[in-house]
Motif scaffolding. Sequence first.
Motif, PDB file in Angstrom:
ATOM      1  N   TRP A   1       0.851  -1.199   0.000  1.00 54.75           N
ATOM      2  CA  TRP A   1       0.000   0.000   0.000  1.00 54.75           C
ATOM      3  C   TRP A   1       0.882   1.242   0.000  1.00 54.75           C
ATOM      4  O   TRP A   1       0.662   2.170  -0.780  1.00 54.75           O
ATOM      5  CB  TRP A   1      -0.904  -0.018   1.225  1.00 54.75           C
TER       6      TRP A   1
ATOM      7  N   LEU B   1       2.448   1.728  -3.427  1.00 57.50           N
ATOM      8  CA  LEU B   1       1.520   2.151  -4.484  1.00 57.50           C
ATOM      9  C   LEU B   1       1.098   3.608  -4.342  1.00 57.50           C
ATOM     10  O   LEU B   1       0.849   4.289  -5.338  1.00 57.50           O
ATOM     11  CB  LEU B   1       0.274   1.258  -4.477  1.00 57.50           C
ATOM     12  N   THR B   2       1.009   4.093  -3.126  1.00 55.93           N
ATOM     13  CA  THR B   2       0.485   5.452  -2.906  1.00 55.93           C
ATOM     14  C   THR B   2       1.580   6.481  -2.671  1.00 55.93           C
ATOM     15  O   THR B   2       1.281   7.625  -2.325  1.00 55.93           O
ATOM     16  CB  THR B   2      -0.485   5.449  -1.717  1.00 55.93           C
TER      17      THR B   2
ATOM     18  N   GLU C   1      -2.503  -8.418  -7.170  1.00 52.81           N
ATOM     19  CA  GLU C   1      -1.994  -7.129  -6.694  1.00 52.81           C
ATOM     20  C   GLU C   1      -0.689  -6.750  -7.399  1.00 52.81           C
ATOM     21  O   GLU C   1      -0.494  -5.588  -7.787  1.00 52.81           O
ATOM     22  CB  GLU C   1      -1.789  -7.181  -5.185  1.00 52.81           C
TER      23      GLU C   1
ATOM     24  N   ARG D   1      -1.726  -6.158 -11.384  1.00 46.09           N
ATOM     25  CA  ARG D   1      -2.518  -4.964 -11.701  1.00 46.09           C
ATOM     26  C   ARG D   1      -2.108  -3.739 -10.894  1.00 46.09           C
ATOM     27  O   ARG D   1      -2.539  -2.625 -11.189  1.00 46.09           O
ATOM     28  CB  ARG D   1      -4.002  -5.251 -11.454  1.00 46.09           C
TER      29      ARG D   1
ATOM     30  N   GLU E   1      -3.045  -2.885  -7.925  1.00 43.68           N
ATOM     31  CA  GLU E   1      -4.206  -2.313  -7.256  1.00 43.68           C
ATOM     32  C   GLU E   1      -4.832  -3.366  -6.351  1.00 43.68           C
ATOM     33  O   GLU E   1      -4.612  -4.569  -6.534  1.00 43.68           O
ATOM     34  CB  GLU E   1      -5.242  -1.807  -8.261  1.00 43.68           C
TER      35      GLU E   1
ATOM     36  N   TYR F   1      -8.443  -3.822  -3.332  1.00 44.73           N
ATOM     37  CA  TYR F   1      -9.651  -3.228  -2.751  1.00 44.73           C
ATOM     38  C   TYR F   1      -9.624  -3.365  -1.231  1.00 44.73           C
ATOM     39  O   TYR F   1      -9.280  -4.421  -0.699  1.00 44.73           O
ATOM     40  CB  TYR F   1     -10.891  -3.929  -3.310  1.00 44.73           C
TER      41      TYR F   1
ATOM     42  N   LEU G   1     -10.769   1.610  -3.574  1.00 44.04           N
ATOM     43  CA  LEU G   1      -9.825   0.912  -4.437  1.00 44.04           C
ATOM     44  C   LEU G   1      -8.495   1.658  -4.390  1.00 44.04           C
ATOM     45  O   LEU G   1      -8.427   2.853  -4.693  1.00 44.04           O
ATOM     46  CB  LEU G   1     -10.348   0.866  -5.881  1.00 44.04           C
ATOM     47  N   ILE G   2      -7.454   0.952  -4.024  1.00 47.68           N
ATOM     48  CA  ILE G   2      -6.113   1.536  -3.951  1.00 47.68           C
ATOM     49  C   ILE G   2      -5.386   1.215  -5.251  1.00 47.68           C
ATOM     50  O   ILE G   2      -5.179   0.043  -5.584  1.00 47.68           O
ATOM     51  CB  ILE G   2      -5.322   0.989  -2.742  1.00 47.68           C
ATOM     52  N   ARG G   3      -5.008   2.243  -5.996  1.00 43.81           N
ATOM     53  CA  ARG G   3      -4.300   2.066  -7.267  1.00 43.81           C
ATOM     54  C   ARG G   3      -2.942   2.750  -7.195  1.00 43.81           C
ATOM     55  O   ARG G   3      -2.758   3.726  -6.469  1.00 43.81           O
ATOM     56  CB  ARG G   3      -5.108   2.677  -8.422  1.00 43.81           C
TER      57      ARG G   3
ATOM     58  N   ARG H   1       4.183   3.080 -10.595  1.00 44.23           N
ATOM     59  CA  ARG H   1       4.463   1.650 -10.454  1.00 44.23           C
ATOM     60  C   ARG H   1       5.820   1.468  -9.785  1.00 44.23           C
ATOM     61  O   ARG H   1       6.832   1.950 -10.284  1.00 44.23           O
ATOM     62  CB  ARG H   1       4.466   0.978 -11.827  1.00 44.23           C
TER      63      ARG H   1
END
Length: 280
Positions: free
Chosen positions: A101, A104-105, A131, A134, A136, A138, A145-147, A151
């Motif tokens: 997480w 990704l963020t 994960e 993609r 991402e 949930y 939804l965490i995207r 990358r």
Amino acid sequence: MRFNGSDTYVATEDLKLAVNAAITLERPLLIKGEPGTGKTKLAQEVAGALRLPLLEWHIKSTTKAQQGLYEYDAVSRLRDSQLGDARVQDIANYIVRGMLWQALTSDKPVVLLIDEVDKADIEFPNDLLRELDRMEFYVYETRELIRARHRPIVFITSNNEKELPDAFLRRCFFHYIRFPDKETMERIVEVHYPGIKKSLLREAMEVFFEMREVPGLKKKPSTSELLDWLKLLLAEDIPLEALRSKDRRTIIPPLHGALLKNEQDVHLFERLVFMSRHAR
């Protein structure tokens, strides 16, 4: 972004190609090799060379894939509700973000190290397929939804303790770090001990590589153990003569405890030395 090596890590051309291929393909780089060959260090060096933040997720036998995404701290929420804390009204206050997480963020690209993936349960790699593919996932508790904003460059290391699932392997770029030859090993030593006496290095390398060829060793000495041994030889000012022998099978190297890490290998080595002496 391209990795061209660093001043503190000796990367072979094929290893640099593998790192850059994984970056280009935007796939995790799965690194295998003997323990002590610099798999974990590679991710750290790439992050430093590319000036990117490094996130490290060290896997244990009890680690679950969900922990890399997030965990819901229900115990803290129950405690706060008993204390009348207003924070309990928002469940997001009790969501603990995992390393994936965070990766990704992040506001900028990061290097994410998933270290020793084969230590976990066999289902661990399968539980991360979607994960990692993609980028991402949930969060059911908060319905969001965490995207990935960017990358991450993902490094996954394995010591081959368990076979990894085919579906997981298909999503990775694979590279096996071969054990360094003598020339490469000398370059590695030079990085850590610049200016080391050539005569000491030559004799120590002969002992080290001959020890690795002893049949029946449970654990062959690795690169990191050679570096530890050299550090001790330098610190204790061991004379060169202690390493020299016309027949190395008739001597036990000084401070061999830095090279042999279990009693079976020590006893085996001592038996071989004893047998060689009495065969003369």
